[in-house]
Design a protein around this motif. Structure first.
Motif, PDB file in Angstrom:
ATOM      1  N   ASP A 126      38.875  53.615 -30.305  1.00  0.00           N
ATOM      2  CA  ASP A 126      37.622  52.967 -29.920  1.00  0.00           C
ATOM      3  C   ASP A 126      36.448  53.843 -30.346  1.00  0.00           C
ATOM      4  OD1 ASP A 126      36.079  50.937 -28.908  1.00  0.00           O
ATOM      5  OD2 ASP A 126      36.152  51.664 -26.839  1.00  0.00           O
ATOM      6  N   THR A 127      36.558  54.431 -31.558  1.00  0.00           N
ATOM      7  CA  THR A 127      35.466  55.212 -32.138  1.00  0.00           C
ATOM      8  C   THR A 127      34.841  54.408 -33.271  1.00  0.00           C
ATOM      9  OG1 THR A 127      36.733  56.334 -33.880  1.00  0.00           O
ATOM     10  CG2 THR A 127      36.753  57.348 -31.683  1.00  0.00           C
ATOM     11  N   ASP A 128      33.788  54.951 -33.858  1.00  0.00           N
ATOM     12  CA  ASP A 128      33.095  54.257 -34.940  1.00  0.00           C
ATOM     13  C   ASP A 128      33.640  54.587 -36.327  1.00  0.00           C
ATOM     14  OD1 ASP A 128      32.171  56.863 -35.069  1.00  0.00           O
ATOM     15  OD2 ASP A 128      30.046  56.328 -35.113  1.00  0.00           O
ATOM     16  N   THR A 129      34.739  55.338 -36.408  1.00  0.00           N
ATOM     17  CA  THR A 129      35.355  55.640 -37.700  1.00  0.00           C
ATOM     18  C   THR A 129      36.850  55.363 -37.645  1.00  0.00           C
ATOM     19  OG1 THR A 129      35.769  57.955 -37.161  1.00  0.00           O
ATOM     20  CG2 THR A 129      33.682  57.482 -38.217  1.00  0.00           C
ATOM     21  N   ALA A 130      37.418  55.083 -38.807  1.00  0.00           N
ATOM     22  CA  ALA A 130      38.863  54.873 -38.888  1.00  0.00           C
ATOM     23  C   ALA A 130      39.576  56.201 -38.640  1.00  0.00           C
ATOM     24  CB  ALA A 130      39.238  54.319 -40.254  1.00  0.00           C
TER      25      ALA A 130
END
Length: 123
Positions: free
Chosen positions: A75-79
């Motif tokens: 649930d972060t903004d990067t893969a």
């Protein structure tokens, strides 16, 4: 004397700028996983704003001698790439940014988050 003061101020500003750039190398959000502790209890762990571009051995499961963690959710903004082995080795799977939880059958011991745009990756 003015040269020393100017040099000292310049070095201080450079150190501050570098420390700020390093803090921008983090994925924003949380990464979650579960594991079973030594007492047989399921534990839930969340990494808040994890460092990007660097291998992270996960708490409680980051050693190949331990049972792996499972059910990761990015649930972060990067893969992120999740690895079955410690030290980002072995079988690997990609989880997209802000994805749904993976099934509990997906096991994990270590992770590496993508470096942000314009950032550099570290080992």
């Amino acid at each position: 004397m003015k040269l020393r003061t100017t040099l000292g101020a310049s070095l201080g500003a450079l150190a501050l700028a570098l420390s700020m750039a390093g803090s921008a190398q983090a994925a924003q959000g949380s990464f979650h996983y579960k594991y079973v502790d030594g007492y047989g209890q399921e534990q839930h762990v969340a990494l808040a704003d994890p460092h990007s571009g660097k291998c992270i051995n996960l708490y409680g499961v980051g050693d190949d001698e331990e049972l792996p963690g499972y059910g990761p959710q990015n649930d972060t903004d990067t893969a992120v790439t999740v690895y079955l082995g410690a030290n980002c080795e072995g079988s690997a799977w990609r989880l997209r940014a802000h994805g749904k939880p993976a099934k509990d059958t997906l096991e994990v011991r270590s992770v590496r988050f993508d470096a942000p745009e314009g950032g550099t990756a570290a080992n």
